[in-house]
Scaffold this motif. Structure first.
Motif, PDB file in Angstrom:
ATOM      1  N   PRO A 159      47.365  75.181 -47.170  1.00  0.00           N
ATOM      2  CA  PRO A 159      46.059  74.931 -47.321  1.00  0.00           C
ATOM      3  C   PRO A 159      45.710  74.494 -48.909  1.00  0.00           C
ATOM      4  O   PRO A 159      46.466  75.310 -49.872  1.00  0.00           O
ATOM      5  N   ARG A 160      44.760  73.613 -49.136  1.00  0.00           N
ATOM      6  CA  ARG A 160      44.362  73.463 -50.411  1.00  0.00           C
ATOM      7  C   ARG A 160      45.439  72.291 -51.084  1.00  0.00           C
ATOM      8  O   ARG A 160      45.170  71.798 -52.230  1.00  0.00           O
ATOM      9  N   THR A 305      49.061  73.963 -41.418  1.00  0.00           N
ATOM     10  CA  THR A 305      48.615  73.136 -42.827  1.00  0.00           C
ATOM     11  C   THR A 305      47.807  71.941 -41.926  1.00  0.00           C
ATOM     12  O   THR A 305      46.750  71.607 -42.374  1.00  0.00           O
ATOM     13  N   TRP A 308      44.387  73.000 -41.302  1.00  0.00           N
ATOM     14  CA  TRP A 308      43.519  73.063 -42.550  1.00  0.00           C
ATOM     15  C   TRP A 308      43.035  71.642 -42.704  1.00  0.00           C
ATOM     16  O   TRP A 308      41.785  71.351 -43.075  1.00  0.00           O
ATOM     17  N   GLU A 311      40.299  70.513 -40.562  1.00  0.00           N
ATOM     18  CA  GLU A 311      39.070  71.102 -40.786  1.00  0.00           C
ATOM     19  C   GLU A 311      38.251  70.598 -42.113  1.00  0.00           C
ATOM     20  O   GLU A 311      37.122  70.671 -42.198  1.00  0.00           O
ATOM     21  N   GLN A 312      39.174  70.102 -43.103  1.00  0.00           N
ATOM     22  CA  GLN A 312      38.709  69.768 -44.308  1.00  0.00           C
ATOM     23  C   GLN A 312      38.334  68.314 -44.525  1.00  0.00           C
ATOM     24  O   GLN A 312      37.503  67.901 -45.477  1.00  0.00           O
TER      25      GLN A 312
END
Length: 334
Positions: A159-160, A305, A308, A311-312
């Protein structure tokens, strides 16, 4: 209650803060800029800790400080030593314990598995800078000025983590139905680490007296070839099995690209890690701490991952190297 202070709000810093909050710990995140979407219950302090006096004030109530920050990728030689010095002196003034998140640049090019006893043999400016900063931390510990430990990891995902060797250009591409761009030769094994696992290992190191004064390679999931890793990503993304997944940028392409692309120029120092086997040995950590930190199974971590990224949504530039890039690995921004 122990007061934990995390320097940096990139993927690693935020993962450390999240893990600590899951344990209901008292957590402060320190950055130079205003940050949004910190984990619930986390305090924010906006200061520049490269100034030792400011760092001392910011760390005054801290028991453990996690150094998860770095300057912009292209400014490491100029800015990283001052940042490290400010944090070390701030920790000393606060009588806190320091846990540092590092990559593996300081070793340079090696022909064997990467172990903690390798010499700091890097010849490039980023590798030499990482070596200088690591020595600064461990020397301060050896001199009795601070208590410190270092956790080191290879290329990140999770994530990120967008600005990474397998960030937007692999996970983002897979979710968008495009081909992944990878560096070097994808047939070679390459160790990648899931950011939440790195965070858990850093917190453990901060808790253990027997971790002090040393660097530790944090536990890795299974090491596979970059091609196999990318296949896992595309399987998790539900890609057509017949879809060609990879475009490899290596050799002449990277050399020529470095003349016209600043990101590729910055990446060229680490080409060696993608043009031969790059396997991180984490046995020292496992032997010392057992199963206290068990890596997330690789396919499970990849699936999380991918979710994520779904979603982003996609980022604008998959190879931009800004203040939260580390390697082309992640990772840690202030």
């Amino acid at each position: 209650m122990t007061k934990h202070l995390v320097v940096g709000a990139g993927p690693v810093g935020l993962a450390v803060a999240e893990h600590l909050r899951e344990r209901d710990e008292d957590v402060v995140v320190v950055t130079r800029h205003v940050k949004h979407a910190l984990p619930e219950g986390v305090e924010h302090r906006r200061v520049d800790v490269s100034d030792p006096t400011v760092a001392a004030e910011a760390f005054a109530d801290a028991d453990v400080v996690y150094q998860c920050a770095q300057p912009p990728y292209d400014a490491w030689p100029d800015l990283f030593p001052d940042l490290t010095r400010g944090i070390v002196e701030g920790v000393e003034a606060a009588d806190a314990r320091l846990v540092v998140a590092e990559n593996l640049y300081m070793y340079g090019e090696v022909d064997a598995r990467l172990t903690e006893d390798l010499p700091y043999a890097a010849t490039g400016p980023k590798g030499r800078t990482r070596a200088k900063c690591a020595r600064m931390v461990l020397d301060a510990h050896d001199e009795g000025r601070i208590e410190a430990t270092i956790g080191r990891a290879s290329d990140f995902f999770g994530p990120r983590v967008r600005e990474s060797a397998v960030g937007e250009q692999v996970f983002g591409a897979a979710v968008a139905g495009k081909r992944a761009m990878v560096f070097g030769n994808p047939k070679y094994p390459h160790t990648y680490i899931y950011v939440p696992d790195f965070a858990r290992a850093l917190v453990l190191l901060g808790e253990r007296d027997d971790a002090l004064g040393e660097a530790w390679h944090v536990p890795n999931p299974e090491t596979v070839s970059t091609r196999r890793f990318v296949d896992f990503v595309y399987d998790a993304a539900g890609a057509d099995p017949g879809f060609p997944h990879i475009v490899a940028a290596s050799g002449l392409v990277l050399t020529l690209g470095s003349y016209v692309s600043s990101p590729l120029k910055e990446l060229s120092e680490q080409r060696y890690s993608f043009e031969a086997p790059y396997i991180v040995d984490d046995s020292k950590f496992r032997d010392a701490f057992g199963d206290a930190v068990t890596p997330t199974p690789l396919e499970t971590a990849i699936e999380a991952t991918v979710e994520w990224y779904r979603e982003q949504g996609a980022a604008a530039d998959p190879i931009r190297l800004g203040t939260d890039a580390d390697h082309p690995t992640e990772a840690t921004q202030q």
